[in-house]
Every structure is written in C-alpha cells, then in structure tokens.
Enzyme design. Structure first.
Site, PDB file in Angstrom:
ATOM      1  N   HIS A 285       0.711  -1.272  -0.115  1.00  0.00           N
ATOM      2  CA  HIS A 285       0.082  -0.099  -0.020  1.00  0.00           C
ATOM      3  C   HIS A 285       0.993   1.318   0.118  1.00  0.00           C
ATOM      4  CE1 HIS A 285      -3.340   2.586   0.595  1.00  0.00           C
ATOM      5  NE2 HIS A 285      -4.084   1.795   1.135  1.00  0.00           N
TER       6      HIS A 285
ATOM      7  N   ASP B 134      -9.731  -8.424 -17.278  1.00  0.00           N
ATOM      8  CA  ASP B 134     -10.158  -9.271 -18.327  1.00  0.00           C
ATOM      9  C   ASP B 134      -9.040  -9.596 -19.164  1.00  0.00           C
ATOM     10  OD1 ASP B 134     -11.382 -11.008 -20.337  1.00  0.00           O
ATOM     11  OD2 ASP B 134     -12.550  -9.311 -21.452  1.00  0.00           O
TER      12      ASP B 134
END
Length: 434
Positions: A151, A380
C-alpha cells in the site's frame, strides 16, 4: 484442502524495441501522502470460470504492463542520499503457480475465510517485491488470481488503474495513459504556510508507552466476516428514506455506510453516551488538481463521529448527513493545509506517528474501504471478466469493505468483520430500514 505450489519466478518488465535504450534505475521519493498511509499489503482474490486464461498469456501481459508501471516492478528502499523511495530497478513482480485437487466451488465461499489465505503467497514471509501474485488452477478448470501489493507504493485508485491496464495488455490492447509519478516539485507548501486543521490528531497522533497497536494475541479467532448483499432495490429504498425532504439525494455510498454504521452500532450493544467515529478515505487527485493517472498515494481521511444515542435514536438521514458533511470538509483547502503541516517538520520534531495503523478491532469505531468506483471487474485476460472478486481474509473487527456485486446490476456486497457474539444481532437488523 492442500494447495501445491509448483513454481516461483520473477516476472520482469518487457520493453519493446522502441523503448531502447533500456531505462536506468530511478528513485521516486515517497510523498507526504505515502508516508502517512497504512503500512500493509493490499490483497485481492479474483476467480475466473473455465475456460480460464493461460498462465503464458497472463505472464506476457504482466511483463508488458510492468514496463509502463515500473513502480510495481521495483522495491521500497532509499535513494543514494538516504531519502525513502520507490526504487525503479526492474526487479520484477513475484509470480507463484499453484494447483489444487478440488473444484473452485469447494473453496470459494461467499465471504472471506482463513482458507482464502492459501490463494495468496505467504504474506507473513519476507518478500522483497512490491507485487506478489499466485495463480491457482483448480480441477474444474477454474483459476484464482491472488494479487497482493504494498500500500505504501500505491493506493486503491492507482492499483485499479494498473489492474485494468494489465488486462488490456494481456489482450493486446493499448494500456491507456501512463502513470504519473511523484517528484520533489509536487505537494509544496505555500510561501506563507497556513495550517488550518488539527492534523496532529487526525493524520498523526502522539504515541505513548502504553499504546498497543498492530495485531496481538488471538483476537482474530473471535472474529467472523459476514457478507451482506444489498440489492439495487433495497439501496434505492434506503436512499429514498434517507433523502426524504432533501433536495439532492445522498449518494449510494453515503447511504449504505450510514446504514451499516447504525447497524454495527446496534449489534455491538454500546452505551448511548459512547462516541463512534468512522475513518474513510478521501481521494485528493481532483482536489489538488492532479491527474487520475497519478501513481502513488493521494488519500487523506474524513472522520465522521456521533454518539451511539444519536445514531440509534435519530433517523438514517442524520447519520448520512454527518458522513456527507465531514467528507465535504476534506476539500482542497484541507489537503493544502495538510501539505503545509506535513512539510513543516513539526511531526518529526514532536515525535508524532501516523494514525493509519492496523488493529485487531475498531470497536466502537468503524473503518471503511470503498471499492464501489473502482473498475475491478475490468480485469479481463481475454476470456471475460472475473466471475467474482473479493478482499482476502482480513480479521479486523469493524473494518468494512464495500464492493460492487458480481451480479452487475448495481447491487453492493458489504464484507463486515464482527465479533462472533455480535453476529446474530447484526444479521437481525442488517436488512431493516428502521
């Protein structure tokens, strides 16, 4: 259920012939926002139904996107002058391949459980890479992608940009605009600094010897993560109820968070005099005039607060208004006030520490990570969108995750970690509009 790790490798950036000469090592100094964010791993699970994408295509796309997002192929460290930095040295992302003699349905619960940790590399082990990936193939032909990133290097907004670009690179499509990195001319204090907010007690705090932070003991053993799915119709009814008599309706996020805040407070059985507050992130890109492609952290936090009595005895509208007003206060002027304070050296001189720390429990408070606006379902790899995604197992009481449902119809999934003794009470009032 035993998962067999088959291999581990570093996937390095793949530069095209047009990129020559090869880029040199660069040092991106950590910004003032990187330095106050959570020191933690962001862990996400994606699942793909058969026919799942091949490992070769995923790896090729990863090598391509890392050439554009060098921060995720680098390491955290220091520049030659000792400045904490992201080192763009093209070390690469760590990729593990694994398999399991089971079907995905056997291991893919509707909510995060300890079993899901097996779909990630060991997060307790010491890794030098910023990004860790595990591709787990199931007997049924399904694929789970466990993605983990540091992070401190990038917030959720920047990470979602990377994930979309990775999918596009795998499909041979343009990746979009390149990331914009931090540099020393960004986030400079005003010529006459004006600290107009109490940053000492918001982004920072003064630690004492009795403070207990981090994860301790066996608290996680008493925490269960409940998944609540709010349908599009339920959310519409909730918004209408909260916004009644108000010219502009509250947002979907404000309404759901207000509802969950009240529901969790009721389930915890707190005394009316106690104060509960929320920690929620506010993106500063637009507020500071920075592009959406900024890669790093540019988040501060709003802290709505109310007494338990007000939350439970006043209508939903009250909680939503408290959230709305507090987020509105974290505006461009607030961000600039923070820049002035963080650049002044006062935090270091006074021994202040970042307030963004991981805890076992937040009660009576709440923390929320909203992924409602991030296009996670656009990852995708050429065989279609993931069948679902969810956060990995995170046994921190009161740490909410909000994500769009895989139904794709505007429904929202809320992942709610609770103490076991509060679960039944939460279930009983979770879908009530009272």
């Amino acid at each position: 259920m035993e998962i067999k790790v088959l291999s581990s490798k570093l996937v390095k950036p793949a530069y095209s012939a047009g990129d020559a000469p090869m880029p040199a090592t660069e040092y991106i100094p950590l910004s003032i926002f990187d330095r106050v964010t959570f020191e933690m791993q962001m862990a996400i699970i994606y699942a793909y139904a058969p026919p799942a994408p091949s490992t070769a295509s995923i790896e090729k796309g990863l090598a391509t996107v890392l050439a554009q997002y060098r921060g995720f192929a680098g390491q955290l460290g220091e520049s030659p002058d000792g400045t904490p930095s992201v080192i763009l040295n093209d070390r690469g992302a760590r990729l593990f391949e694994a398999s399991v003699d089971a079907d995905l349905v056997d291991m893919a619960p509707s909510k995060p459980t300890p079993e899901l940790l097996k779909l990630h590399p060991d997060l307790e082990a010491e890794h030098r890479e910023v990004v860790l990936l595990q591709l787990t193939r199931f007997r049924c032909g399904s694929l789970a992608v466990g993605f983990t990133s540091n992070h401190v290097v990038a917030d959720g907004h920047a990470t979602s940009n990377f994930l979309v670009a990775w999918g596009r690179a795998t499909r041979g499509l343009p990746m979009g605009l390149p990331p914009v990195h931090h540099h020393k001319e960004l986030f400079k204090p005003r010529s006459s600094p004006r600290v107009e907010h109490d940053h000492r007690n918001r982004e920072y705090y003064l630690p004492s010897p009795t403070d207990v932070v981090g994860h301790h003991g066996d608290a996680a053993d008493n925490i269960v993560i409940h998944k609540a799915q709010f349908t599009k119709d339920f959310i519409a009814g909730l918004r209408a109820k909260a916004s009644e008599g108000r010219g502009r309706p509250f947002s979907r996020f404000e309404t759901i968070l207000a509802h969950l805040w009240r529901t969790m407070t009721r389930a915890r059985d707190l005394s009316p005099e106690e104060t509960s507050k929320i920690r929620l992130s506010v993106d500063g890109r637009h507020r500071l005039g920075q592009p959406a492609e900024y890669f790093g952290n540019m988040v501060l936090w709003a802290f709505p607060r109310a007494t338990v009595g007000d939350l439970l005895n006043r209508p939903l509208k009250h909680a939503a208004q408290v959230i709305h007003d507090e987020v509105a206060r974290v505006d461009a002027a607030y961000f600039q006030s923070f820049v002035d304070f963080a650049s002044s050296g006062a935090a270091e001189k006074e021994g202040l520490a970042r307030s963004a720390v991981c805890k076992d429990a937040h009660c009576p408070d709440v923390e929320v990570d909203s992924w409602l606006t991030f296009p996670f379902y656009e990852l995708d790899f050429g065989t279609g969108s993931p069948s679902y995604f969810m956060p990995a197992f995170f046994p921190t009481e009161g740490m909410l995750f909000l994500a769009p449902s895989n139904l794709g119809d505007g429904s929202v999934d809320a992942f709610v970690p609770l103490f076991q003794e509060n679960l039944q009470a939460f279930k009983e009032c979770c879908y009530s509009m009272e």
